[in-house]
Every structure is written in C-alpha cells, then in structure tokens.
Design a protein around this motif. Structure first.
Motif, PDB file in Angstrom:
ATOM      1  N   GLN A   1       0.809  -1.217   0.000  1.00  0.00           N
ATOM      2  CA  GLN A   1       0.000   0.000   0.000  1.00  0.00           C
ATOM      3  C   GLN A   1       0.842   1.268   0.000  1.00  0.00           C
ATOM      4  OE1 GLN A   1      -3.234  -0.081  -0.698  1.00  0.00           O
ATOM      5  NE2 GLN A   1      -2.767  -2.252  -0.905  1.00  0.00           N
ATOM      6  N   GLU A   2       2.166   1.110   0.025  1.00  0.00           N
ATOM      7  CA  GLU A   2       3.052   2.270   0.007  1.00  0.00           C
ATOM      8  C   GLU A   2       3.101   2.870  -1.401  1.00  0.00           C
ATOM      9  OE1 GLU A   2       5.046  -1.489  -0.869  1.00  0.00           O
ATOM     10  OE2 GLU A   2       3.994  -0.866   0.936  1.00  0.00           O
ATOM     11  N   LEU A   3       3.405   4.162  -1.464  1.00  0.00           N
ATOM     12  CA  LEU A   3       3.493   4.858  -2.752  1.00  0.00           C
ATOM     13  C   LEU A   3       4.891   4.692  -3.327  1.00  0.00           C
ATOM     14  CD1 LEU A   3       1.663   8.232  -1.985  1.00  0.00           C
ATOM     15  CD2 LEU A   3       0.741   6.209  -3.113  1.00  0.00           C
ATOM     16  N   GLY A   4       4.956   4.477  -4.637  1.00  0.00           N
ATOM     17  CA  GLY A   4       6.223   4.441  -5.353  1.00  0.00           C
ATOM     18  C   GLY A   4       7.246   3.507  -4.750  1.00  0.00           C
TER      19      GLY A   4
ATOM     20  N   GLU B   1      12.723  -1.101   0.970  1.00  0.00           N
ATOM     21  CA  GLU B   1      13.519  -1.787   2.007  1.00  0.00           C
ATOM     22  C   GLU B   1      12.794  -3.000   2.581  1.00  0.00           C
ATOM     23  OE1 GLU B   1      16.519  -3.097   4.125  1.00  0.00           O
ATOM     24  OE2 GLU B   1      16.656  -1.513   2.613  1.00  0.00           O
ATOM     25  N   PRO B   2      11.523  -2.899   2.974  1.00  0.00           N
ATOM     26  CA  PRO B   2      10.825  -4.107   3.444  1.00  0.00           C
ATOM     27  C   PRO B   2      10.765  -5.212   2.379  1.00  0.00           C
ATOM     28  CG  PRO B   2       9.596  -2.153   4.068  1.00  0.00           C
ATOM     29  CD  PRO B   2      10.707  -1.701   3.161  1.00  0.00           C
ATOM     30  N   ARG B   3      10.629  -4.846   1.115  1.00  0.00           N
ATOM     31  CA  ARG B   3      10.624  -5.858   0.046  1.00  0.00           C
ATOM     32  C   ARG B   3      11.992  -6.496  -0.087  1.00  0.00           C
ATOM     33  NH1 ARG B   3       8.339  -1.871  -2.807  1.00  0.00           N
ATOM     34  NH2 ARG B   3       9.875  -1.984  -4.471  1.00  0.00           N
ATOM     35  N   ARG B   4      13.038  -5.702   0.074  1.00  0.00           N
ATOM     36  CA  ARG B   4      14.403  -6.240   0.041  1.00  0.00           C
ATOM     37  C   ARG B   4      14.597  -7.263   1.166  1.00  0.00           C
ATOM     38  NH1 ARG B   4      17.619  -1.263  -0.111  1.00  0.00           N
ATOM     39  NH2 ARG B   4      16.101  -0.696  -1.643  1.00  0.00           N
ATOM     40  N   GLN B   5      14.104  -6.942   2.331  1.00  0.00           N
ATOM     41  CA  GLN B   5      14.200  -7.862   3.463  1.00  0.00           C
ATOM     42  C   GLN B   5      13.388  -9.133   3.206  1.00  0.00           C
ATOM     43  OE1 GLN B   5      12.901  -5.500   6.777  1.00  0.00           O
ATOM     44  NE2 GLN B   5      14.797  -4.279   6.850  1.00  0.00           N
ATOM     45  N   LEU B   6      12.232  -8.980   2.594  1.00  0.00           N
ATOM     46  CA  LEU B   6      11.401 -10.144   2.267  1.00  0.00           C
ATOM     47  C   LEU B   6      12.106 -11.035   1.252  1.00  0.00           C
ATOM     48  CD1 LEU B   6       8.731 -11.621   2.698  1.00  0.00           C
ATOM     49  CD2 LEU B   6       7.707 -10.137   0.948  1.00  0.00           C
ATOM     50  N   ARG B   7      12.757 -10.432   0.259  1.00  0.00           N
ATOM     51  CA  ARG B   7      13.523 -11.219  -0.718  1.00  0.00           C
ATOM     52  C   ARG B   7      14.637 -12.001  -0.036  1.00  0.00           C
ATOM     53  NH1 ARG B   7      12.814  -6.912  -4.265  1.00  0.00           N
ATOM     54  NH2 ARG B   7      14.804  -5.980  -3.714  1.00  0.00           N
TER      55      ARG B   7
END
Length: 197
Positions: A138-141, A146-152
C-alpha cells in the motif's frame, strides 16, 4: 461553369494507394505510436509515483492485455495496408525495409500479448499475494523498497518470483521499446515523403 474537382477517395491509381488507404494507414500507425509513447513514458511513471504499488500493479494487469492486443492489431493492419498498396513485383529496397519493420513490430507485439506480458501480469499477482500477507503493497512508489528487500532475503519463494518478474518485465519492456522504435521509423519514413503540411 465547372463544378468542384472530385477528390480521389477509394480507388487507387497506378502511382499509389487511395487517400482512404493512406488515411487508414496513418490512423493505425499514429494511434499505435501515440498510445505506446503515452503508456510507456507518461502514464506508467505518473501512476507508479502517485498510486499504492498494488493498485498500480492491478491497473497495469487490467490495461496491458488491451494495450498489447491493440498494438498487435495496429501493426498487423499497417503491414496489410502497406503490402496491399505495394505489390511484390514493385517492391524496392525501401519498401522491403518497411515490410521488415512492420513484421518486427508484429512479432514484438504478439510476443508481448501472448507471452511476456501475460507471464509478467501473472507473476505480479503472485508477488502481490505474498506481499499482502506481509502487510506490504500500500506504500506509494519506491517507499516500500527496504521491506521488500528484506522479504527477498528471507523468503526464497518471493525471491524466485521477484527474479522471474524482473526477467519477464525486462523482456516485455524490450519488446515494447522495439515496437516504439519500429513505429517511429515508419512515421519518419512517412514524414520524409510529405510534400506539404
């Protein structure tokens, strides 16, 4: 007293296609190129910066099949109109080059419509499911990178999906840019033949 001079309309002369064929060719070519430039260089950038990521992805998944099929249809109709207006016995090098450009545009459009675009959309849907389960999307742009990087780093399935998305998105983008270049070359060729505006 003389009446108005009739305008050549649907009957082709020995020197070239009719005005109707020329109009249709220009209409399909300019529609396709304009749509490609708008979607690629304006709409995508604006939406990616101002909409939540998952909203942006969902809109793209809905719009892109139409976009790819309209591009394919316009490319096919342009080739058809051009080929019908230039019989093979009268083809010169310039005409042959134009036909190759149209075939290239069709191939890239069809690859996007039938393969790369569809796979990219499917992978986005899978990525969004994983991200939603982690409270992401739900974040913009680029705000949530960073959270996606951690999830990866922590989730091998997500990492594999992200790589698959990157590959197919890059191939889809390459096909799209190839279509823009082909249509741009075709428009340049047409502009070079104008004797007046």
């Amino acid at each position: 007293m003389e009446g108005p001079v009739p305008i050549q309309d649907t009957v082709a002369s020995d020197t070239g296609p009719s005005n109707t064929i020329k109009l249709l060719h220009l209409l399909f070519l300019s529609t396709s190129w304009g749509m490609q430039v708008w979607v690629t260089f304006v709409a995508g950038f604006v939406m990616s910066r101002h909409l939540p990521r998952h909203t942006f992805g969902s809109i793209q998944r809905e719009l892109f099949p139409y976009y790819f099929h309209i591009s394919s249809t316009c490319a096919f109709l342009n080739l058809t109109l051009f080929a019908l207006s230039h019989p093979s016995e009268r083809l010169g090098e310039e005409h042959t080059a134009q036909i190759i450009i149209f075939f290239t545009c069709i191939a890239a459009s069809v690859l996007n419509a039938q393969c790369f675009g569809q796979v990219t959309s499917d992978v986005v849907a899978e990525l969004q499911l994983v991200e939603s389960s982690q409270g992401l999307g739900q974040e913009l742009g680029l705000a949530g990178s960073e959270p996606r990087r951690q999830l990866r780093a922590s989730d091998p399935r997500y990492r594999q999906l992200a790589r698959r998305f990157a590959l197919h998105h890059a191939l889809s983008s390459l096909c799209n840019l190839l279509c823009i270049a082909c249509n741009g070359l075709s428009l340049q060729r047409l502009a070079a033949q104008l004797c007046a505006l």
